[in-house]
Write an enzyme that holds these catalytic residues in place. Structure first.
Site, PDB file in Angstrom:
ATOM      1  N   ARG A  35       0.832  -1.214   0.000  1.00 32.81           N
ATOM      2  CA  ARG A  35       0.000   0.000   0.000  1.00 32.81           C
ATOM      3  C   ARG A  35       0.857   1.251   0.000  1.00 32.81           C
ATOM      4  O   ARG A  35       0.429   2.289  -0.509  1.00 32.81           O
ATOM      5  CB  ARG A  35      -0.924  -0.005   1.211  1.00 32.81           C
ATOM      6  N   LYS A 199     -18.446 -17.084  -0.329  1.00 30.93           N
ATOM      7  CA  LYS A 199     -19.872 -16.840  -0.113  1.00 30.93           C
ATOM      8  C   LYS A 199     -20.623 -16.198  -1.263  1.00 30.93           C
ATOM      9  O   LYS A 199     -20.179 -15.215  -1.833  1.00 30.93           O
ATOM     10  CB  LYS A 199     -20.022 -15.921   1.103  1.00 30.93           C
ATOM     11  N   GLY A 355      -9.036  -9.049  -2.220  1.00 29.94           N
ATOM     12  CA  GLY A 355      -7.884  -9.571  -1.489  1.00 29.94           C
ATOM     13  C   GLY A 355      -7.373 -10.924  -1.934  1.00 29.94           C
ATOM     14  O   GLY A 355      -6.188 -11.078  -2.237  1.00 29.94           O
ATOM     15  N   GLY A 378     -12.842  -3.900  -0.774  1.00 30.92           N
ATOM     16  CA  GLY A 378     -14.221  -3.464  -0.575  1.00 30.92           C
ATOM     17  C   GLY A 378     -14.632  -2.394  -1.572  1.00 30.92           C
ATOM     18  O   GLY A 378     -15.739  -2.417  -2.109  1.00 30.92           O
TER      19      GLY A 378
HETATM   20  P1  AMP Z   1     -13.875 -14.539  -0.374  1.00 31.79           P
HETATM   21  O1  AMP Z   1     -13.263 -13.780   0.750  1.00 31.79           O
HETATM   22  O2  AMP Z   1     -15.350 -14.689  -0.313  1.00 31.79           O
HETATM   23  O3  AMP Z   1     -13.364 -14.111  -1.740  1.00 31.79           O
HETATM   24  O4  AMP Z   1     -13.380 -16.042  -0.159  1.00 31.79           O
HETATM   25  C1  AMP Z   1     -12.054 -16.419  -0.227  1.00 31.79           C
HETATM   26  C2  AMP Z   1     -11.890 -17.713   0.511  1.00 31.79           C
HETATM   27  O5  AMP Z   1     -12.767 -18.673  -0.035  1.00 31.79           O
HETATM   28  C3  AMP Z   1     -10.503 -18.294   0.415  1.00 31.79           C
HETATM   29  O6  AMP Z   1      -9.904 -18.255   1.667  1.00 31.79           O
HETATM   30  C4  AMP Z   1     -10.737 -19.719  -0.043  1.00 31.79           C
HETATM   31  O7  AMP Z   1      -9.986 -20.666   0.675  1.00 31.79           O
HETATM   32  C5  AMP Z   1     -12.214 -19.937   0.209  1.00 31.79           C
HETATM   33  N1  AMP Z   1     -12.781 -20.948  -0.676  1.00 31.79           N
HETATM   34  C6  AMP Z   1     -12.719 -20.988  -2.006  1.00 31.79           C
HETATM   35  N2  AMP Z   1     -13.331 -22.091  -2.464  1.00 31.79           N
HETATM   36  C7  AMP Z   1     -13.792 -22.769  -1.417  1.00 31.79           C
HETATM   37  C8  AMP Z   1     -14.503 -23.992  -1.253  1.00 31.79           C
HETATM   38  N3  AMP Z   1     -14.841 -24.739  -2.311  1.00 31.79           N
HETATM   39  N4  AMP Z   1     -14.820 -24.380   0.003  1.00 31.79           N
HETATM   40  C9  AMP Z   1     -14.471 -23.618   1.070  1.00 31.79           C
HETATM   41  N5  AMP Z   1     -13.806 -22.459   0.982  1.00 31.79           N
HETATM   42  C10 AMP Z   1     -13.460 -22.040  -0.249  1.00 31.79           C
END
Ligand code: AMP
Length: 398
Positions: A35, A199, A355, A378
């Protein structure tokens, strides 16, 4: 030429909002200075012009006024080495001392103000506080894309105290805004968005907005299983958001109506537990056995996604395809990064943000093989959700 580069800062006191919210270890050493380095070109241009640079930033989330742990003084030495000069420090971002220091600066001097969030008024977007900051400078430059989605005193409200010709984006912010606009408003077709991560709930608004603009939406990562569940699939112990199953159905219907192609991964690498040493096998995503969970996209899904990516002219990527932090589950994310790099080499414009996808392109060595890597998690998400970011609006709309 960029507005910032076209401006001559000679003899001006330039108040620059940066995002110096870097991680520190328990010895107050910086563990990742991205950053800071991201905004050095902006600071250097002002110094080279013979301007005076007054830097202001937030740092962590102090709850109750000043706290040693959140003092920006821990960054002074490193900033000095990045700019190869002595850095002045004001132990309060407003008040007599900050004013005296800013008034006594000479051409090329750099002054860092103490953490803005030591004053509660910063996050409240308080006008009085913004005004006290504004009197320190003749020109206001916003180079903090990471906080552009916040209507805080230093990121948005302050702009009203400067005339239109004395407020502008810095080079980092210009680059971020330009590439985000290129993807959202000037995309060359076909435009493919690749979304992953844990999610669905975090990505609903972005999918809704992209349904108005994208030709293809690729969905991978943990969020894909909620879609399979919505279509009546057996997903074993894979991640699912039960309360989003209806939303997933609705998104599929809306996409069909709009003629946007949603690509879901045909297969997964499944594991018998959430562990780096789990037993693994490949399974179709509609029939994952009980007790097993999908932790990465499978080989068929990789070739399916790579095909779409290689045919695209504009690419937006947010979120990993699997649990890329564990070696057994990183092939999907790696293959997507590689395909985006290849498409970019063939002339596509690619923007990677958020991220975890940024961490992935860095980890796999593709950061300089995509068109733009965004520094704002974000802020970037909100931009692609179609929201107007206060930090951008404060400068653009005045
Ligand atoms: P996000 O912050 O929503 O972009 O999610 C990122 C996180 O999602 C990472 O730490 C990944 O390890 C996790 N992730 C990706 N695919 C999967 C999966 N199939 N099952 C559980 N966690 C996951």
């Amino acid at each position: 030429m960029s507005r910032f580069n076209g401006y001559n800062f000679k003899d001006q006191k330039v108040l620059v909002r940066v995002d110096f919210n870097v991680p520190l270890n328990d010895k107050y050493e910086i563990t990742d200075d991205t950053r800071m380095t991201a905004t050095i070109a902006t600071i250097q241009k002002i110094i080279n012009d013979g301007g005076r640079v007054i830097l202001m930033s937030h740092f962590g989330r102090p709850k109750d006024g000043p706290a040693e742990k959140y003092s920006l003084k821990h960054l002074v030495k490193h900033l000095g080495s990045l700019l190869n000069k002595n850095i002045l420090f004001a132990d309060d971002s407003i008040g007599d001392k900050a004013k005296e220091l800013s008034d006594s600066m000479k051409a090329g001097d750099v002054l860092l103000l103490e953490n803005l969030r030591f004053h509660k008024e910063e996050e409240k977007g308080d006008e009085g506080f913004a005004k006290k900051l504004a009197i320190l400078g003749d020109v206001y430059v916003n180079d903090a894309f990471g906080t552009a989605h916040r209507a805080h005193a230093s990121t948005a409200v302050i702009a009203k105290f400067f005339p239109a010709d004395k407020k502008m984006f810095g080079l980092l912010m210009e680059g971020e805004v330009e590439s985000a606009e290129k993807v959202l408003h000037k995309s060359e077709k076909p435009f493919t968005a690749i979304l992953g991560g844990a999610k669905v709930s975090d990505k609903i608004l972005i999918i809704e907005n992209l349904l108005q603009r994208a030709d293809h939406i690729i969905i991978g990562g943990g969020m894909a299983y909620t879609f399979f569940k919505a279509m009546g699939g057996e997903i074993g112990n894979s991640l699912v958001e039960a309360e989003r199953i209806d939303t997933a159905k609705e998104l599929i219907t809306k996409a069909e109506a709009k003629g946007v192609k949603i690509h879901l991964p045909k297969d997964s690498i499944i594991a018998d537990k959430f562990d780096a040493n789990a037993n693994t096998k490949t399974a179709d995503n509609k029939s994952i056995p009980p007790g097993w969970m999908g932790l990465d996209i499978g080989p068929e899904a990789i070739s399916q996604f790579v095909d779409v990516i290689l045919q695209s002219k504009t690419l937006l990527w947010n979120g990993p395809m699997g649990v890329f932090e564990m070696e057994k589950f990183q092939a999907g994310t790696k293959a997507v990064a590689e395909a985006i790099a290849e498409a970019t080499q063939k002339g596509a414009f690619s923007l990677v943000g958020g991220g975890d996808s940024v961490a992935a392109v860095n980890q796999f060595g593709y950061n300089d093989k995509v068109s733009y890597v965004s520094t704002g998690g974000g802020a970037m998400l909100e931009y692609f959700e179609g929201k107007e970011l206060p930090g951008i609006a404060a400068i653009k709309n005045s």
